[in-house]
Design an enzyme around this catalytic site. Structure first.
Site, mmCIF file in Angstrom:
data_model
loop_
_atom_site.group_PDB
_atom_site.id
_atom_site.type_symbol
_atom_site.label_atom_id
_atom_site.label_comp_id
_atom_site.label_asym_id
_atom_site.label_seq_id
_atom_site.Cartn_x
_atom_site.Cartn_y
_atom_site.Cartn_z
ATOM 1 C CG PHE A 175 -13.731 2.247 13.145
ATOM 2 C CD1 PHE A 175 -13.268 1.023 12.681
ATOM 3 C CD2 PHE A 175 -15.093 2.450 13.226
ATOM 4 C CE1 PHE A 175 -14.143 0.021 12.303
ATOM 5 C CE2 PHE A 175 -15.991 1.458 12.846
ATOM 6 C CZ PHE A 175 -15.515 0.233 12.379
ATOM 7 C CG PHE A 225 -2.423 3.350 7.831
ATOM 8 C CD1 PHE A 225 -3.072 4.515 8.198
ATOM 9 C CD2 PHE A 225 -2.123 2.420 8.810
ATOM 10 C CE1 PHE A 225 -3.412 4.756 9.523
ATOM 11 C CE2 PHE A 225 -2.459 2.657 10.135
ATOM 12 C CZ PHE A 225 -3.105 3.819 10.480
ATOM 13 C CB CYS A 279 -5.517 -1.835 18.170
ATOM 14 S SG CYS A 279 -6.061 -0.716 19.469
HETATM 15 C C1 UGA Z 1 -5.662 1.397 15.260
HETATM 16 C C2 UGA Z 1 -6.621 1.811 14.128
HETATM 17 O O1 UGA Z 1 -5.952 2.736 13.271
HETATM 18 C C3 UGA Z 1 -7.891 2.454 14.699
HETATM 19 O O2 UGA Z 1 -8.797 2.739 13.632
HETATM 20 C C4 UGA Z 1 -8.545 1.475 15.676
HETATM 21 O O3 UGA Z 1 -9.699 2.030 16.272
HETATM 22 C C5 UGA Z 1 -7.554 1.124 16.766
HETATM 23 O O4 UGA Z 1 -6.375 0.543 16.178
HETATM 24 C C6 UGA Z 1 -8.219 0.128 17.690
HETATM 25 O O5 UGA Z 1 -8.474 -0.996 17.262
HETATM 26 O O6 UGA Z 1 -8.588 0.501 18.811
HETATM 27 P P1 UGA Z 1 -3.896 2.692 16.802
HETATM 28 O O7 UGA Z 1 -3.522 1.344 17.327
HETATM 29 O O8 UGA Z 1 -4.122 3.791 17.765
HETATM 30 O O9 UGA Z 1 -5.253 2.581 15.930
HETATM 31 O O10 UGA Z 1 -2.725 3.152 15.844
HETATM 32 P P2 UGA Z 1 -2.476 3.361 14.283
HETATM 33 O O11 UGA Z 1 -2.399 4.796 13.990
HETATM 34 O O12 UGA Z 1 -3.396 2.544 13.482
HETATM 35 O O13 UGA Z 1 -0.997 2.759 14.148
HETATM 36 C C7 UGA Z 1 -0.733 1.385 14.420
HETATM 37 C C8 UGA Z 1 0.706 1.068 14.147
HETATM 38 O O14 UGA Z 1 0.982 1.141 12.748
HETATM 39 C C9 UGA Z 1 1.701 2.001 14.827
HETATM 40 O O15 UGA Z 1 2.770 1.247 15.370
HETATM 41 C C10 UGA Z 1 2.213 2.894 13.704
HETATM 42 O O16 UGA Z 1 3.515 3.349 13.917
HETATM 43 C C11 UGA Z 1 2.160 1.921 12.537
HETATM 44 N N1 UGA Z 1 2.036 2.619 11.238
HETATM 45 C C12 UGA Z 1 0.890 3.269 10.909
HETATM 46 C C13 UGA Z 1 3.095 2.582 10.334
HETATM 47 O O17 UGA Z 1 4.162 1.970 10.611
HETATM 48 N N2 UGA Z 1 2.956 3.212 9.133
HETATM 49 C C14 UGA Z 1 1.815 3.866 8.777
HETATM 50 O O18 UGA Z 1 1.759 4.410 7.651
HETATM 51 C C15 UGA Z 1 0.763 3.910 9.688
#
Ligand code: UGA
Length: 420
Positions: free
Chosen positions: A132, A234, A245
């Site tokens: 995760f 989030f 992801c």
């Molecule tokens: C995500 C999951 O959070 C991890 O738990 C998981 O292990 C990983 O995918 C995976 O499957 O390997 P990640 O892709 O690194 O991690 O990034 P996140 O921090 O989840 O962000 C994903 C997207 O959502 C980004 O584009 C971010 O900018 C966006 N986001 C996130 C928002 O627009 N608002 C938020 O409040 C949070």
């Protein structure tokens, strides 16, 4: 520990303790483990024969129809099976890669059994153990996970892996969920789908707020986030989610559900909402500038999120393509992703060497990634550098009132018009 990968250039970098991509703390971790002699790399999977534990941590990209491509998982299972066929000691094989339910039981297990000539549960053990960790926070997430999920059909194998993590993490050990392969595999998809849903949800509320006088999605996110049943994480509204992801995993979950003759309407709506959201910044730019033809548009942030150089399915890509289609001249800057951006856009855009330089003579600036260093750019700098001070804050990093009172045309995701 030994890392096995066929990419020799990558291995060469790792041997020199160079991280093959940008990830905070990774370089230091590599340097320490290599210097201590506890980590090495190889391109020959036969070295796996001596290990007690073998992780399958290969990529699971999307196929053309959005379903998951399990080729690398299958190849890794075959290589592990072959490497242990002549050994007498028990090896625990762990599927770390994100895979659709049924993969461990119906793909990995038979491939391991055929290639090793051994029976699962006797000659080797098999567990599903999704990860995760977040890019940009990967080292911390690996050291301090919220929970550890272990799936399998063999109690002994699950216990061995649980004991391994107990030793690795020490006290207090993160909570361990022991379950079946299929539940473990589905937990990973459910987790990412839920997080993507939270973001698409707040982006939907942001769109409603933008049409509501005096409303601000930031206050709304704070208001609902304090409800313990919702939680504050989030809930940052923005230009949409991207990365390697969420998009791939939601597509795979949709395809997997459909293969079971079930229409996952909610998951499809999360994806559709995000596709629409990715177009929002271009709409706002048009609203502010009219025609974008010949306009110079500065993009601050290219990576799919801060603290990474990863541009896979980054929102900046459709954003820039949309602006180019409208005839705009795009100048972009990112603290880490410039090399990746050049590989994507080549000479179709201009690359700035620092964030303030990116603003020079721009008609509009769009904040696409919330890097910390952008937060310190003051309204004065925007006013001095830009031809027309129009700022579209796609990640809500600035104080709207401060920018507006300085004479900047400020538009923010989820910010309603001022009215009395
Ligand atoms: C995500 C999951 O959070 C991890 O738990 C998981 O292990 C990983 O995918 C995976 O499957 O390997 P990640 O892709 O690194 O991690 O990034 P996140 O921090 O989840 O962000 C994903 C997207 O959502 C980004 O584009 C971010 O900018 C966006 N986001 C996130 C928002 O627009 N608002 C938020 O409040 C949070």
């Amino acid at each position: 520990m030994i890392g096995i990968d066929p990419d020799r250039d990558r291995l060469e970098k790792i041997r020199k303790a160079e991280a093959p991509f940008f990830e905070p703390k990774l370089k230091e971790c590599l340097a320490d483990t290599i210097a201590e002699g506890v980590f090495s790399v190889a391109d020959d999977s036969s070295v796996n024969m001596r290990s007690d534990l073998a992780y399958i941590a290969v990529g699971t990209p999307s196929s053309e129809d959005g379903s998951i491509d399990l080729t690398y998982v299958k190849n890794a299972a075959a290589a592990i099976g072959q490497s242990i066929c002549d050994t007498t000691h028990y090896q625990l094989v762990v599927v770390k890669s994100t895979v659709v339910p049924g993969t461990a039981r119906t793909l990995v297990k038979p491939v391991l059994e055929i290639e090793s000539g051994k029976a699962a549960g006797k000659g080797f053990g098999l567990c599903s153990n999704p990860e995760f960790l977040r890019e940009g926070n990967a080292v911390r997430d690996a050291e301090l996970p919220d929970r550890i999920v272990i799936g399998g059909e063999d109690v002994d194998a699950i216990t061995r892996l649980e004991n391994f993590y107990k030793e690795f993490h020490g006290e207090p050990t993160p909570p361990v969920i022991r379950t079946t392969h299929e539940s473990a595999e589905l937990i990973k998809y459910a987790n990412n789908a839920f997080l993507a849903m939270k973001v698409s949800f707040i982006n939907t509320i942001a769109n409603i707020a933008e049409r509501t006088p005096n409303a601000d999605v930031k206050a709304i996110a704070q208001g609902i986030g304090l409800d313990e049943r919702i939680g504050s994480k989030f809930l940052n509204a923005g230009l949409g989610w991207g990365g390697s992801c969420f998009p791939k995993d939601l597509r795979a979950l949709v395809r997997y559900s459909k293969s079971l003759h079930y229409d996952p309407e909610l998951i499809e709506a999360i994806v559709a909402t995000n596709e629409k959201q990715k177009r929002r910044a271009v709409e706002l730019a048009r609203q502010a500038l009219g025609s974008l033809k010949g306009k110079r548009i500065a993009i601050l942030g290219l990576a799919f999120k801060p603290e990474t150089d990863d541009m896979r399915e980054a929102v900046s890509i459709p954003l820039i393509r949309g602006l180019l289609t409208e005839g705009a001249n795009v100048v972009a800057y990112d603290p880490a992703a410039m090399q990746n951006a050049r590989a994507i856009f080549r000479d179709r855009i201009t690359y700035a060497s620092d964030p303030c330089g990116c603003l020079d003579q721009a008609d509009c600036c769009i904040i696409a990634t919330e890097w910390h260093e952008f937060k310190t750019i003051t309204p004065r700098i925007f006013l001095e550098r830009m031809r027309h001070p129009v700022v579209i804050d796609g990640r809500r990093i600035y104080n709207a009132d401060e920018f507006s009172s300085e004479g900047i045309r400020f538009m923010g995701i989820g910010l309603g018009p001022k009215a009395s």
